[in-house]
Design a protein around this motif. Structure first.
Motif, PDB file in Angstrom:
ATOM      1  N   SER A 176      29.874  47.157  37.907  1.00  0.00           N
ATOM      2  CA  SER A 176      29.073  47.562  36.748  1.00  0.00           C
ATOM      3  C   SER A 176      28.935  49.077  36.674  1.00  0.00           C
ATOM      4  O   SER A 176      29.049  49.679  35.592  1.00  0.00           O
ATOM      5  N   LEU A 177      28.694  49.716  37.822  1.00  0.00           N
ATOM      6  CA  LEU A 177      28.482  51.174  37.822  1.00  0.00           C
ATOM      7  C   LEU A 177      29.754  51.942  37.466  1.00  0.00           C
ATOM      8  O   LEU A 177      29.705  52.943  36.743  1.00  0.00           O
ATOM      9  N   LYS A 178      30.923  51.456  37.946  1.00  0.00           N
ATOM     10  CA  LYS A 178      32.168  52.183  37.728  1.00  0.00           C
ATOM     11  C   LYS A 178      32.804  51.868  36.375  1.00  0.00           C
ATOM     12  O   LYS A 178      33.444  52.737  35.775  1.00  0.00           O
ATOM     13  N   HIS A 179      32.620  50.624  35.927  1.00  0.00           N
ATOM     14  CA  HIS A 179      33.339  50.207  34.720  1.00  0.00           C
ATOM     15  C   HIS A 179      32.384  49.864  33.579  1.00  0.00           C
ATOM     16  O   HIS A 179      32.606  50.290  32.433  1.00  0.00           O
ATOM     17  N   GLY A 180      31.335  49.064  33.853  1.00  0.00           N
ATOM     18  CA  GLY A 180      30.458  48.625  32.782  1.00  0.00           C
ATOM     19  C   GLY A 180      29.669  49.755  32.149  1.00  0.00           C
ATOM     20  O   GLY A 180      29.480  49.800  30.928  1.00  0.00           O
ATOM     21  N   PHE A 181      29.208  50.726  32.976  1.00  0.00           N
ATOM     22  CA  PHE A 181      28.374  51.824  32.469  1.00  0.00           C
ATOM     23  C   PHE A 181      29.171  53.122  32.316  1.00  0.00           C
ATOM     24  O   PHE A 181      28.583  54.213  32.240  1.00  0.00           O
ATOM     25  N   PRO A 196      37.440  43.257  27.096  1.00  0.00           N
ATOM     26  CA  PRO A 196      38.200  42.368  26.209  1.00  0.00           C
ATOM     27  C   PRO A 196      38.725  41.158  26.965  1.00  0.00           C
ATOM     28  O   PRO A 196      38.717  41.115  28.202  1.00  0.00           O
ATOM     29  N   ALA A 197      39.212  40.166  26.210  1.00  0.00           N
ATOM     30  CA  ALA A 197      39.677  38.914  26.823  1.00  0.00           C
ATOM     31  C   ALA A 197      40.840  39.138  27.771  1.00  0.00           C
ATOM     32  O   ALA A 197      40.928  38.501  28.825  1.00  0.00           O
ATOM     33  N   VAL A 198      41.748  40.061  27.428  1.00  0.00           N
ATOM     34  CA  VAL A 198      42.914  40.277  28.272  1.00  0.00           C
ATOM     35  C   VAL A 198      42.514  40.833  29.636  1.00  0.00           C
ATOM     36  O   VAL A 198      43.141  40.531  30.659  1.00  0.00           O
ATOM     37  N   VAL A 199      41.446  41.633  29.668  1.00  0.00           N
ATOM     38  CA  VAL A 199      40.948  42.144  30.944  1.00  0.00           C
ATOM     39  C   VAL A 199      40.152  41.081  31.680  1.00  0.00           C
ATOM     40  O   VAL A 199      40.274  40.917  32.903  1.00  0.00           O
ATOM     41  N   MET A 200      39.322  40.305  30.941  1.00  0.00           N
ATOM     42  CA  MET A 200      38.492  39.275  31.572  1.00  0.00           C
ATOM     43  C   MET A 200      39.350  38.205  32.246  1.00  0.00           C
ATOM     44  O   MET A 200      38.982  37.665  33.291  1.00  0.00           O
ATOM     45  N   PRO A 213      33.429  42.777  24.298  1.00  0.00           N
ATOM     46  CA  PRO A 213      33.328  44.239  24.190  1.00  0.00           C
ATOM     47  C   PRO A 213      32.033  44.667  23.498  1.00  0.00           C
ATOM     48  O   PRO A 213      31.678  44.155  22.439  1.00  0.00           O
ATOM     49  N   GLY A 214      31.297  45.571  24.133  1.00  0.00           N
ATOM     50  CA  GLY A 214      30.062  46.077  23.583  1.00  0.00           C
ATOM     51  C   GLY A 214      28.839  45.231  23.864  1.00  0.00           C
ATOM     52  O   GLY A 214      27.716  45.641  23.534  1.00  0.00           O
ATOM     53  N   LEU A 215      29.009  44.050  24.466  1.00  0.00           N
ATOM     54  CA  LEU A 215      27.875  43.151  24.694  1.00  0.00           C
ATOM     55  C   LEU A 215      27.612  42.904  26.173  1.00  0.00           C
ATOM     56  O   LEU A 215      26.871  41.993  26.536  1.00  0.00           O
ATOM     57  N   GLY A 216      28.219  43.667  27.036  1.00  0.00           N
ATOM     58  CA  GLY A 216      27.965  43.513  28.455  1.00  0.00           C
ATOM     59  C   GLY A 216      28.792  42.402  29.083  1.00  0.00           C
ATOM     60  O   GLY A 216      29.632  41.746  28.450  1.00  0.00           O
TER      61      GLY A 216
END
Length: 552
Positions: free
Chosen positions: A456-461, A492-496, A538-541
């Motif tokens: 979360s710290l490196k990618h989410g935020f 995005p879905a491709v990353v998830m 994307p944009g919703l956590g």
């Protein structure tokens, strides 16, 4: 029903039988008239013969009543089995008392009572009563009890009985009882004939004939006196009526019995055929099961081979990725070491030639320090990659399983993380039960959550000046459902779809090696025996749902 027609009657035809009964009754009337015209009737005074006729009729009436009750239970026989059986039981019982009485007033009273009693009971068929009325099933027993009490009362209190015979002639009271009962039986015969026309049950027609014979015999009573020819003739008609009913009941019962035997034989044949079919089906099923078992064994072998192939392919991919990741820092170290080696050789040559100056010495030292710094940085990077790679195959046997409080563990982890982050604008929220006890491996759970926080710290935020990380937990059955979520930029879905793949990262070359989420996945699904799912837009956590057993 058609199957209750006695086979011996079918060729004659029901109407022929009816005409025969009418002819017999008319012939009896003609003989009586002819005998009376010729003068005095012949007489035969035989109490024994009379007792035999009446007793035989009584027994036959009882037998027919019993058979009719059996036929009613089987759904066969006449349309009025219960009512006819009730009438026969009443008549038969009183006729039995009549057969035991000596000739006289009691003698005539019991016979007249039997006729009147039977006529009234037969006349119940004329009433609008459903033959299937459940209340009728008690009638035979009640009537039989009443008849026995009535006959017993007549035997005990003979002095109270009205006069039935005076100077060998029957009184009007006797005539009224007999003729009245006979008329009721003839009306019942007409009703049964109409029922036969509607239902086409031959049993209805035959009991119609019986009622005609019994009714004709009762009406002839008025034209007779004790022991004369008409008296014996209407006794014969009466006995013929009983015999006809007995023949019908026995024939119907025999037909039903034969039908049941045929059904039994058919059922036995069907059982044998079905048993054979089942045996054949069982053999075929067993063969099919054997084939399916062979196919299943083959599929399992193929599955094991595929799994092994996938493991080898995954291992090759991991080794390739590890080699690629480690090759960069080690390659840099080799380049620096080669450059440093050249520098040392030049420095040594100058030193041996005595041409070493102060500036060259300073340059040599500066170059050496830079080279050593670069090599140390590369080696630390390689060592860190090796350490993380070792975590991929972590073995829980290394750690001790013990009871702990999950809320306390997460609270301590959050406190340490906040200390490390310092004054960063990121917040943590906990929504967990006060005491959530587990018996598992707390160190492994802490490692997995640490990788989630790091992600979360490196990618989410990334590029965000604020963020919230939430922990929610609760017990579901024998498991704990732990939900970890952040309100970051999402994915995005491709990353998830590839978030748990080894060495997959969106920041390649920016300090991320793509092993953190892969290690987290292995810890949860392997060592901890649980499951982990991810959902994000994307944009919703991003939200990770961990399901962990309370007892590992």
């Amino acid at each position: 029903m058609a199957n209750n027609i006695p086979p011996t009657l079918k060729p004659l035809g029901p109407l022929v039988a009816l005409a025969g009964a009418l002819g017999l009754a008319l012939l009896w009337y003609f003989v009586i008239w002819l005998s009376g015209y010729a003068g005095q009737y012949p007489r035969l005074e035989s109490a024994t013969l009379h007792a035999a006729l009446e007793a035989g009729g009584s027994v036959i009436a009882m037998m027919v009543a019993y058979l009719l009750l059996r036929l009613e239970a089987a759904g066969e026989g006449s349309s009025y089995n219960l009512l006819i059986a009730t009438a026969l039981l009443g008549m038969g019982c009183l006729d039995g008392f009549h057969s035991m009485a000596a000739a006289g007033n009691l003698f005539v009273w019991l016979h007249s009572s039997a006729t009147a009693f039977g006529g009234l009971l037969f006349a119940l068929i004329l009433l609008p009563i459903s033959a299937r009325n459940p209340h009728l099933r008690h009638c035979p027993s009640i009537v039989l009890l009443v008849a026995v009490l009535y006959g017993g009362w007549s035997l005990v209190f003979q002095d109270l009985l009205p006069s039935m015979i005076i100077s060998g002639k029957f009184t009007p009271a006797a005539t009224i009882l007999n003729v009245g009962g006979g008329l009721c039986m003839l009306l019942t015969a007409a009703k049964l004939f109409l029922t036969y026309r509607e239902m086409r049950k031959v049993a209805d027609l035959l009991f119609c004939l019986q009622c005609m014979l019994l009714g004709s015999a009762a009406i002839m009573f008025d034209r007779s006196s004790l022991w004369d020819l008409p008296w014996w003739m209407w006794h014969g008609l009466r006995f013929a009526g009983y015999a006809l009913a007995l023949w019908l009941a026995i024939s119907t019962a025999r037909t039903i019995n034969n039908h049941m035997l045929c059904l039994q034989d058919t059922l036995e044949r069907q059982v044998v055929e079905r048993t054979h079919e089942l045996q054949v089906s069982s053999v075929q099923l067993q063969m099919t099961l054997d084939e399916l078992q062979q196919t299943l064994d083959h599929l399992r072998l193929t599955q094991r081979q595929l799994v092994q192939s996938e493991k080898l392919a995954a291992l090759g991919s991991i080794l390739s990725a590890v080699a690629h990741e480690i090759n960069t820092p080690i390659g840099n170290c080799l380049v620096v070491a080669s450059t440093l080696d050249n520098t040392i050789s030049e420095f040594e040559e100058r030193l041996m030639a005595g041409k070493l100056h102060r500036a060259q010495l300073d340059k040599y030292l500066e170059t050496s320090h830079v080279a050593m710094e670069l090599m140390q940085r590369g080696l630390h990077r390689a060592a860190d990659l090796v350490t993380r790679f070792k975590l991929v195959a972590v073995n829980r046997a290394t750690y001790q399983r013990r009871p702990f409080d999950l809320r306390k563990l997460v609270t301590e982890l959050v406190a340490r993380t906040q200390t490390t982050l310092g004054t960063t604008p990121y917040r943590f929220e906990l929504d967990m039960p006060v005491e959530l006890h587990m018996d598992s491996y707390p160190e492994l759970i802490e490692q997995g959550l640490t990788h989630l926080i790091d992600n979360s710290l490196k990618h989410g935020f990334d590029h965000l000046d604020h963020g919230v990380i939430r922990f929610l937990a609760g017990v579901q059955g024998d498991s704990v459902r732990l939900i970890y979520g952040d309100d970051g930029c999402g994915m995005p879905a491709v990353v998830m779809d590839r978030v748990f793949d080894p060495f997959f990262t969106t920041k390649f070359g920016q300090g991320s090696n793509g092993l953190g989420m892969y290690i987290c996945y292995n810890l949860v699904t392997g060592s901890l025996g649980g499951s982990i799912e991810v959902s994000s837009e994307p944009g919703l956590g991003t939200t990770f749902t961990l399901t962990l057993p309370l007892v590992a």
